[in-house]
Design a protein around this motif. Structure first.
Motif, PDB file in Angstrom:
ATOM      1  N   LYS A   3       0.845  -1.180   0.000  1.00  0.00           N
ATOM      2  CA  LYS A   3       0.000   0.000   0.000  1.00  0.00           C
ATOM      3  C   LYS A   3       0.880   1.230   0.000  1.00  0.00           C
ATOM      4  CE  LYS A   3      -2.168   0.631   3.866  1.00  0.00           C
ATOM      5  NZ  LYS A   3      -3.138   0.608   4.959  1.00  0.00           N
ATOM      6  N   THR A   5       0.813   5.063   0.642  1.00  0.00           N
ATOM      7  CA  THR A   5       0.002   6.102   1.263  1.00  0.00           C
ATOM      8  C   THR A   5       0.533   7.460   0.839  1.00  0.00           C
ATOM      9  OG1 THR A   5      -0.404   4.673   3.145  1.00  0.00           O
ATOM     10  CG2 THR A   5      -0.768   7.022   3.473  1.00  0.00           C
ATOM     11  N   TYR A   6      -0.381   8.343   0.488  1.00  0.00           N
ATOM     12  CA  TYR A   6      -0.004   9.701   0.106  1.00  0.00           C
ATOM     13  C   TYR A   6      -0.733  10.657   1.028  1.00  0.00           C
ATOM     14  CZ  TYR A   6       1.082  13.742  -2.769  1.00  0.00           C
ATOM     15  OH  TYR A   6       1.565  14.953  -3.220  1.00  0.00           O
ATOM     16  N   LYS A   7       0.014  11.373   1.827  1.00  0.00           N
ATOM     17  CA  LYS A   7      -0.574  12.342   2.750  1.00  0.00           C
ATOM     18  C   LYS A   7       0.066  13.700   2.481  1.00  0.00           C
ATOM     19  CE  LYS A   7      -1.531  13.423   7.451  1.00  0.00           C
ATOM     20  NZ  LYS A   7      -2.412  12.972   8.437  1.00  0.00           N
ATOM     21  N   THR A  69      -7.749   2.265  -5.443  1.00  0.00           N
ATOM     22  CA  THR A  69      -7.368   3.442  -4.674  1.00  0.00           C
ATOM     23  C   THR A  69      -8.406   3.702  -3.589  1.00  0.00           C
ATOM     24  OG1 THR A  69      -8.533   4.976  -6.150  1.00  0.00           O
ATOM     25  CG2 THR A  69      -6.219   4.546  -6.632  1.00  0.00           C
ATOM     26  N   HIS A  71      -9.615   7.149  -1.360  1.00  0.00           N
ATOM     27  CA  HIS A  71      -9.450   8.588  -1.190  1.00  0.00           C
ATOM     28  C   HIS A  71     -10.698   9.113  -0.507  1.00  0.00           C
ATOM     29  CE1 HIS A  71      -9.418  12.851  -2.972  1.00  0.00           C
ATOM     30  NE2 HIS A  71      -8.556  12.807  -1.979  1.00  0.00           N
ATOM     31  N   TYR A  76      -5.478  12.961   1.883  1.00  0.00           N
ATOM     32  CA  TYR A  76      -4.963  11.619   2.099  1.00  0.00           C
ATOM     33  C   TYR A  76      -5.483  10.692   1.014  1.00  0.00           C
ATOM     34  CZ  TYR A  76      -4.244   7.142   4.458  1.00  0.00           C
ATOM     35  OH  TYR A  76      -3.858   5.873   4.767  1.00  0.00           O
ATOM     36  N   GLU A  78      -4.613   6.493  -0.848  1.00  0.00           N
ATOM     37  CA  GLU A  78      -3.824   5.262  -0.889  1.00  0.00           C
ATOM     38  C   GLU A  78      -3.992   4.595  -2.239  1.00  0.00           C
ATOM     39  OE1 GLU A  78      -4.215   3.788   3.747  1.00  0.00           O
ATOM     40  OE2 GLU A  78      -5.447   2.837   2.219  1.00  0.00           O
ATOM     41  N   ILE A  80      -3.544   0.758  -3.501  1.00  0.00           N
ATOM     42  CA  ILE A  80      -3.362  -0.593  -2.986  1.00  0.00           C
ATOM     43  C   ILE A  80      -3.025  -1.509  -4.158  1.00  0.00           C
ATOM     44  CG2 ILE A  80      -4.477  -2.505  -1.781  1.00  0.00           C
ATOM     45  CD1 ILE A  80      -6.288  -0.194  -0.540  1.00  0.00           C
ATOM     46  N   GLU A 157       4.657   8.418  -6.673  1.00  0.00           N
ATOM     47  CA  GLU A 157       4.755   9.554  -5.760  1.00  0.00           C
ATOM     48  C   GLU A 157       4.992  10.847  -6.536  1.00  0.00           C
ATOM     49  OE1 GLU A 157       7.813   8.357  -3.018  1.00  0.00           O
ATOM     50  OE2 GLU A 157       6.434   7.078  -1.896  1.00  0.00           O
TER      51      GLU A 157
END
Length: 174
Positions: A3, A5-7, A69, A71, A76, A78, A80, A157
């Motif tokens: 996973k 994760t984008y924060k 995904t 959202h 935030y 993700e 997957i 990313e």
């Protein structure tokens, strides 16, 4: 589970969130869609190519649609990248210990691989031979999801950062 994760933690994005939360959320969703497409393409490529001693793993195309995904918060998201939770997906991705698998799915696989070149009886015989081999040796994993994750994480990313940067630039112009 693999996973990403984008924060968002950028002060600029946090400031813009109050002004235009929908634009920031849309940017993250757009970035997640781009990352999803990237991982999807990498898994497709990995499935279609041999890995180690294993031939390509493509048969029905079920596994490649297991990427998704999440959202549900503005800052935030993700991606997957995982095989489906069913036994078939995990077995292809990670391999198995020796066991006697169900023969019916193997018959469908033999039919797909060899088409009409084999009679129904021959397909069943080949499927049982494969099942007996799996019972003796197990199977090696293909790791197409894991490899896709490793191959694409950095680029994903970057895609997410670019989508956010574009949204911030548009918001600053207005």
């Amino acid at each position: 589970m693999l996973k990403m994760t984008y924060k968002v933690e950028s002060a600029e994005a946090l400031a813009m969130l109050e002004r235009a939360p929908e634009k920031i959320g849309e940017a993250i969703a757009r970035g997640l869609d781009l990352a999803l497409a990237l991982f999807h393409n990498l898994v497709v490529t990995n499935i279609q190519q041999p890995h180690g001693q294993k031939p390509p793993a493509i048969a029905f195309g079920y596994l490649v649609n297991a990427i998704g995904t999440v959202h549900d918060e503005p800052l935030y998201g993700e991606v997957i990248v995982n095989p489906p939770a069913d036994v078939y997906g995990a077995a292809v991705e990670y391999g198995t210990v020796p066991h006697f698998p169900p023969v019916a799915p193997l018959i469908r696989w033999v039919e797909k691989k060899f088409g009409t070149h084999l009679s129904a009886g021959e397909q069943k015989s080949v499927a049982y031979a494969i099942a007996r081999t799996i019972a003796k040796r197990g199977t090696a994993g293909h790791f197409m999801f894991q490899r896709a994750f490793e191959q694409g994480r950095e680029r994903a990313e970057t895609l997410l950062d670019q989508a956010l940067d574009e949204a911030l630039a548009q918001l600053q112009e207005t």
